[in-house]
Design a protein around this motif. Structure first.
Motif, PDB file in Angstrom:
ATOM      1  N   TYR A  66      56.869  28.672 -15.477  1.00 33.35           N
ATOM      2  CA  TYR A  66      56.327  27.425 -14.805  1.00 33.35           C
ATOM      3  C   TYR A  66      54.864  27.853 -14.322  1.00 33.35           C
ATOM      4  CZ  TYR A  66      61.065  25.616 -14.598  1.00 33.35           C
ATOM      5  OH  TYR A  66      62.105  25.217 -15.109  1.00 33.35           O
ATOM      6  N   THR A  67      54.651  28.925 -13.940  1.00 30.42           N
ATOM      7  CA  THR A  67      53.323  29.276 -13.342  1.00 30.42           C
ATOM      8  C   THR A  67      52.576  30.706 -14.046  1.00 30.42           C
ATOM      9  OG1 THR A  67      54.366  30.640 -11.370  1.00 30.42           O
ATOM     10  CG2 THR A  67      54.048  28.362 -11.107  1.00 30.42           C
ATOM     11  N   SER A  68      53.201  31.225 -14.832  1.00 26.86           N
ATOM     12  CA  SER A  68      52.719  32.528 -15.622  1.00 26.86           C
ATOM     13  C   SER A  68      51.597  32.280 -16.679  1.00 26.86           C
ATOM     14  CB  SER A  68      54.006  33.267 -15.977  1.00 26.86           C
ATOM     15  OG  SER A  68      54.505  32.629 -17.219  1.00 26.86           O
ATOM     16  N   LEU A  69      51.885  31.321 -17.407  1.00 24.62           N
ATOM     17  CA  LEU A  69      50.906  31.040 -18.581  1.00 24.62           C
ATOM     18  C   LEU A  69      49.488  30.462 -17.882  1.00 24.62           C
ATOM     19  CD1 LEU A  69      53.086  29.621 -21.152  1.00 24.62           C
ATOM     20  CD2 LEU A  69      52.464  32.004 -21.164  1.00 24.62           C
ATOM     21  N   PRO A  70      49.591  29.730 -16.848  1.00 22.27           N
ATOM     22  CA  PRO A  70      48.046  29.287 -16.564  1.00 22.27           C
ATOM     23  C   PRO A  70      47.179  30.423 -15.938  1.00 22.27           C
ATOM     24  CG  PRO A  70      49.564  27.546 -16.029  1.00 22.27           C
ATOM     25  CD  PRO A  70      50.672  28.725 -16.572  1.00 22.27           C
ATOM     26  N   VAL A  71      47.796  31.146 -15.202  1.00 18.85           N
ATOM     27  CA  VAL A  71      47.207  32.172 -14.460  1.00 18.85           C
ATOM     28  C   VAL A  71      46.750  33.415 -15.321  1.00 18.85           C
ATOM     29  CG1 VAL A  71      49.184  33.779 -13.807  1.00 18.85           C
ATOM     30  CG2 VAL A  71      47.045  33.948 -12.363  1.00 18.85           C
ATOM     31  N   LEU A  72      47.507  33.476 -16.587  1.00 21.50           N
ATOM     32  CA  LEU A  72      47.331  34.528 -17.702  1.00 21.50           C
ATOM     33  C   LEU A  72      46.077  33.958 -18.352  1.00 21.50           C
ATOM     34  CD1 LEU A  72      48.239  36.960 -19.341  1.00 21.50           C
ATOM     35  CD2 LEU A  72      49.626  35.471 -20.551  1.00 21.50           C
ATOM     36  N   ALA A  73      45.954  32.755 -18.584  1.00 20.78           N
ATOM     37  CA  ALA A  73      44.813  32.072 -19.526  1.00 20.78           C
ATOM     38  C   ALA A  73      43.609  32.122 -18.575  1.00 20.78           C
ATOM     39  CB  ALA A  73      45.131  30.507 -19.573  1.00 20.78           C
ATOM     40  N   MET A  74      43.686  32.077 -17.237  1.00 20.56           N
ATOM     41  CA  MET A  74      42.480  32.146 -16.323  1.00 20.56           C
ATOM     42  C   MET A  74      41.933  33.763 -16.219  1.00 20.56           C
ATOM     43  SD  MET A  74      42.203  31.130 -12.292  1.00 20.56           S
ATOM     44  CE  MET A  74      43.085  32.507 -11.758  1.00 20.56           C
ATOM     45  N   GLY A  75      43.040  34.697 -16.429  1.00 20.87           N
ATOM     46  CA  GLY A  75      42.701  36.140 -16.379  1.00 20.87           C
ATOM     47  C   GLY A  75      41.995  36.662 -17.453  1.00 20.87           C
ATOM     48  N   ILE A  76      42.148  35.991 -18.684  1.00 17.44           N
ATOM     49  CA  ILE A  76      41.750  36.298 -20.037  1.00 17.44           C
ATOM     50  C   ILE A  76      40.421  35.502 -20.261  1.00 17.44           C
ATOM     51  CG2 ILE A  76      42.159  36.338 -22.502  1.00 17.44           C
ATOM     52  CD1 ILE A  76      45.084  36.674 -21.869  1.00 17.44           C
ATOM     53  N   PHE A  77      40.190  34.277 -19.944  1.00 14.85           N
ATOM     54  CA  PHE A  77      39.338  33.520 -20.671  1.00 14.85           C
ATOM     55  C   PHE A  77      38.268  33.052 -19.289  1.00 14.85           C
ATOM     56  CE2 PHE A  77      42.830  32.356 -23.427  1.00 14.85           C
ATOM     57  CZ  PHE A  77      42.294  32.988 -24.556  1.00 14.85           C
ATOM     58  N   ASP A  78      38.541  33.178 -18.293  1.00 16.69           N
ATOM     59  CA  ASP A  78      37.594  32.519 -17.119  1.00 16.69           C
ATOM     60  C   ASP A  78      36.299  33.394 -17.126  1.00 16.69           C
ATOM     61  OD1 ASP A  78      37.211  30.746 -15.256  1.00 16.69           O
ATOM     62  OD2 ASP A  78      37.583  32.027 -13.554  1.00 16.69           O
ATOM     63  N   GLN A  79      35.473  32.512 -16.746  1.00 17.62           N
ATOM     64  CA  GLN A  79      33.939  33.035 -16.538  1.00 17.62           C
ATOM     65  C   GLN A  79      33.043  32.152 -15.681  1.00 17.62           C
ATOM     66  OE1 GLN A  79      31.233  32.227 -20.170  1.00 17.62           O
ATOM     67  NE2 GLN A  79      33.203  33.016 -20.972  1.00 17.62           N
ATOM     68  N   ASP A  80      32.483  32.642 -14.688  1.00 17.74           N
ATOM     69  CA  ASP A  80      31.476  31.861 -13.932  1.00 17.74           C
ATOM     70  C   ASP A  80      30.253  31.156 -14.233  1.00 17.74           C
ATOM     71  OD1 ASP A  80      30.709  34.245 -13.638  1.00 17.74           O
ATOM     72  OD2 ASP A  80      30.442  34.199 -11.761  1.00 17.74           O
ATOM     73  N   VAL A  81      29.573  32.203 -14.981  1.00 14.74           N
ATOM     74  CA  VAL A  81      28.129  31.705 -15.567  1.00 14.74           C
ATOM     75  C   VAL A  81      28.305  32.172 -16.972  1.00 14.74           C
ATOM     76  CG1 VAL A  81      27.058  31.570 -13.512  1.00 14.74           C
ATOM     77  CG2 VAL A  81      27.129  33.851 -14.966  1.00 14.74           C
ATOM     78  N   PRO A  82      27.569  31.651 -18.069  1.00 17.52           N
ATOM     79  CA  PRO A  82      27.540  31.985 -19.219  1.00 17.52           C
ATOM     80  C   PRO A  82      26.665  33.644 -19.523  1.00 17.52           C
ATOM     81  CG  PRO A  82      26.782  29.931 -19.454  1.00 17.52           C
ATOM     82  CD  PRO A  82      26.624  30.405 -17.950  1.00 17.52           C
ATOM     83  N   ASP A  83      27.154  34.166 -20.749  1.00 18.58           N
ATOM     84  CA  ASP A  83      26.637  35.540 -20.752  1.00 18.58           C
ATOM     85  C   ASP A  83      25.192  35.323 -20.521  1.00 18.58           C
ATOM     86  OD1 ASP A  83      26.206  34.004 -22.966  1.00 18.58           O
ATOM     87  OD2 ASP A  83      26.810  35.602 -24.366  1.00 18.58           O
ATOM     88  N   ARG A  84      24.404  34.407 -21.285  1.00 16.29           N
ATOM     89  CA  ARG A  84      22.886  34.699 -21.214  1.00 16.29           C
ATOM     90  C   ARG A  84      22.368  34.762 -19.701  1.00 16.29           C
ATOM     91  NH1 ARG A  84      21.016  30.418 -25.711  1.00 16.29           N
ATOM     92  NH2 ARG A  84      21.594  31.411 -27.627  1.00 16.29           N
ATOM     93  N   ARG A  85      23.017  33.982 -18.908  1.00 13.71           N
ATOM     94  CA  ARG A  85      22.675  33.916 -17.464  1.00 13.71           C
ATOM     95  C   ARG A  85      22.895  35.154 -16.608  1.00 13.71           C
ATOM     96  NH1 ARG A  85      20.331  30.632 -19.324  1.00 13.71           N
ATOM     97  NH2 ARG A  85      20.039  28.516 -19.160  1.00 13.71           N
ATOM     98  N   SER A  86      24.130  35.706 -17.266  1.00 15.45           N
ATOM     99  CA  SER A  86      24.578  37.038 -16.572  1.00 15.45           C
ATOM    100  C   SER A  86      23.494  38.131 -16.806  1.00 15.45           C
ATOM    101  CB  SER A  86      25.763  37.514 -17.029  1.00 15.45           C
ATOM    102  OG  SER A  86      27.103  36.665 -16.843  1.00 15.45           O
ATOM    103  N   LEU A  87      23.098  38.299 -18.313  1.00 13.33           N
ATOM    104  CA  LEU A  87      21.834  38.925 -18.498  1.00 13.33           C
ATOM    105  C   LEU A  87      20.485  38.901 -17.858  1.00 13.33           C
ATOM    106  CD1 LEU A  87      22.573  39.674 -22.351  1.00 13.33           C
ATOM    107  CD2 LEU A  87      23.184  41.189 -20.582  1.00 13.33           C
ATOM    108  N   GLU A  88      20.297  37.533 -17.554  1.00 13.34           N
ATOM    109  CA  GLU A  88      18.995  36.991 -16.943  1.00 13.34           C
ATOM    110  C   GLU A  88      18.984  37.191 -15.546  1.00 13.34           C
ATOM    111  OE1 GLU A  88      16.439  32.646 -16.737  1.00 13.34           O
ATOM    112  OE2 GLU A  88      18.352  32.846 -17.740  1.00 13.34           O
ATOM    113  N   TYR A  89      20.272  37.262 -14.676  1.00 13.42           N
ATOM    114  CA  TYR A  89      20.223  37.405 -13.378  1.00 13.42           C
ATOM    115  C   TYR A  89      20.863  38.607 -13.158  1.00 13.42           C
ATOM    116  CZ  TYR A  89      18.584  32.750 -13.172  1.00 13.42           C
ATOM    117  OH  TYR A  89      17.868  31.530 -13.490  1.00 13.42           O
TER     118      TYR A  89
END
Length: 578
Positions: free
Chosen positions: A168-191
């Motif tokens: 019931y609660t394992s797959l959603p947190v697993l997907a967040m731990g694999i795919f989650d990101q706050d800002v795109p990669d370009r912004r990470s390199l820019e800042y």
């Protein structure tokens, strides 16, 4: 060392480093190195590299990273917390001993600023949500103990307790731990400053841990006492009370799964198809399994294992149960939304500012593309009106897709593009003599010879012909960007006419005319013979307003096309012999 101001660098060789790494000198070396912006250790042994890394790990609370490309870097890579190997000319010994490997040193920037920061963010969010959902699940049993005399009676169905952390609660947190990101990669390199929270351990510490625990305890309080207070005095449509153990257990379990699913939806910053399938699929899987576990079929096959027979079907058919679940969900989620909104408004982080900036850019880009597409569609729909000059509003060309003003205003304005005599002379002088010779041949092949003219010589047209009316200009579009009635001014009237040249015997009737006269000849051959029939009217010409010879650009285009076709067949292009 603390009072030193400025930027310094330390360069130390292997012989000096051997003395500096002694027990009585390593503290001084560490203090001096930390006061510098950069430290370079040159001509050192593999063991000295490892000792420098061990010195930092021993006296500084920092995560070390060692990178190398050869076998002499293996000891240093193994001593650091994170080892990075470069696959290059020196073999793969460093790659085999490292945690990460890549082909070029410049990839280290992306490894740290993008993937390293994303990995830290995902682990922190994973841990926070994991503690939250388990405290919200477990503490309900604690509150239930006060009403059951701490008899070890569980508030949920035994199968729900088994499958809560498995399905019931394992797959959603697993997907967040694999795919989650706050800002795109370009912004990470820019800042690059976005990397600081990981270095300062700001996303998961004791404070964040107690916040997660507090939120879980608050959620468990709401999930237990709100259904308890509502169902105590509620009844079914048949006037039977709903204050029974099985109805309470189903209501609390359903509200718990819905609340934790909404919470992880709020925590997810980057949605993919997998996130949607895991989050909403887990919620649908819960209802499917619960209805199957409480079915009459399983109860008939094993009555001792399935005690909640028919309780899910009867409970979920009651409107008061769904109102209770909705009320509990709102009470649990609204304080979280209010806290995050106030934090974002009063004390935003750098990642919040970057996300807001990106959102504003996307909205502006969509607005510009929408307005540009509407302008192009309007221009296509009113082509006939644009030719008549009756279309209003903004006139834009295809350059609207580049967010720049095009040449639509100029094309639809009806203005003439006129070149001065100097520009015309420079335009004609850029072409070779073969083109001029071709134009002369075309002129003499299409123009009839006047009866009174001499066969061996002729003179260029004078600058002004009296008694000849100027023919109308051509309406062909200009190749230089003008619209209709575009004319090119010939040389000024004050320019002296060229003197006639005598051709050699046996040669064709031709003259070494200047480029401007050659262009005029092309115009004469295009317009055809005059209707006057006199000797002076054989080659009529148009006289411009300023007294110079003028011709239409359509004649120029035709002369250019003829020159290209004849120039291919010409075997020896060049000016005629004089």
């Amino acid at each position: 060392m603390d009072n030193i101001s400025g930027e310094f660098a330390l360069v130390i060789s292997g012989h000096s480093l051997a003395h500096a790494l002694e027990a009585d000198m390593e503290a001084e070396l560490l203090m001096t190195a930390c006061a510098c912006k950069a430290v370079i250790c040159c001509r050192v042994t593999p063991m000295q590299k490892a000792l420098v890394v061990e010195l930092i790990k021993k006296h500084k609370k920092a995560v070390t990273l060692a990178i190398g490309d050869g076998a002499n870097d293996v000891s240093m890579i193994k001593s650091a917390h994170i080892g990075v190997g470069i696959s290059g000319q020196e073999g793969i010994q460093a790659v085999l001993a490292s945690d990460y490997s890549f082909a070029q040193f410049r990839f280290l920037q992306r490894l740290l600023l993008v993937h390293g920061r994303w990995s830290y963010l995902r682990m922190c969010r994973f841990l926070c949500y994991f503690f939250y959902k388990n405290f919200a699940f477990t503490m309900v049993h604690f509150w239930f103990g006060f009403f059951c005399g701490f008899s070890a009676q569980t508030v949920y169905d035994q199968y729900f307790i088994t499958l809560y952390n498995i399905l019931y609660t394992s797959l959603p947190v697993l997907a967040m731990g694999i795919f989650d990101q706050d800002v795109p990669d370009r912004r990470s390199l820019e800042y690059p400053k976005l990397y600081e929270p990981g270095q300062l351990n700001l996303l998961f510490n004791k404070r964040e841990f107690f916040i997660c625990i507090s939120q879980g305890i608050y959620t468990s309080l709401v999930l237990f006492f709100v259904p308890y207070a509502v169902l105590s005095n509620a009844s079914q449509d048949t006037a039977e009370p709903l204050a029974d153990y099985q109805t309470f257990a189903v209501t609390t379990a359903t509200a718990l799964v819905i609340v934790v699913s909404v919470q992880i939806a709020l925590d997810t910053g980057y949605w993919t198809i997998i996130n949607h399938v895991f989050v909403w699929g887990s919620l649908g899987l819960f209802f499917s399994i619960m209805l199957a576990m409480h079915s009459q079929t399983l109860f008939s096959s094993s009555p001792n294992q399935f005690h909640f027979v028919g309780s899910a079907q009867s409970t979920l058919l009651q409107p008061v149960v769904w109102l209770t679940i909705a009320l509990a969900t709102v009470i649990c989620i609204v304080p979280v939304l209010a806290f995050r909104f106030l934090k974002l408004d009063l004390k935003p982080q750098l990642s919040d500012t970057v996300r807001y900036t990106q959102l504003v850019r996307q909205k502006k880009r969509k607005a510009v593309c929408f307005s540009g597409g509407a302008g192009v569609r309007g221009a296509a729909g009113s082509t006939s009106e644009g030719r008549l000059g009756a279309r209003g509003g903004s006139r834009r060309s295809g350059y609207a897709f580049a967010h720049q003003e095009g040449f639509g205003e100029l094309i639809t304005s009806g203005k003439n593009m006129r070149l001065s005599s100097l520009a015309l002379a420079s335009f004609a002088s850029r072409h070779s003599s073969s083109w001029i010779d071709t134009l002369r041949k075309k002129k003499h092949s299409h123009t009839p010879t006047p009866p009174g003219a001499a066969s061996g010589d002729s003179s260029p047209a004078p600058s002004c012909v009296s008694g000849s009316a100027a023919p109308p200009l051509s309406n062909s579009p200009s190749v230089l960007g003008g619209s209709q009635d575009a004319a090119i001014e010939e040389e000024e009237a004050r320019t002296p006419p060229p003197s006639p040249l005598q051709a050699k015997p046996g040669s064709s009737t031709s003259h070494a005319r200047p480029p401007s006269t050659t262009l005029l000849a092309a115009s004469e051959s295009t317009q055809g013979p005059s209707t006057g029939g006199g000797p002076g009217d054989t080659a009529p010409s148009a006289q411009g307003e300023s007294g110079g010879w003028t011709l239409s650009l359509g004649a120029v285009q035709e002369a250019l096309s003829n020159w290209r076709s004849l120039g291919v067949r010409s075997s020896s292009p060049g000016p005629p012999s004089l």
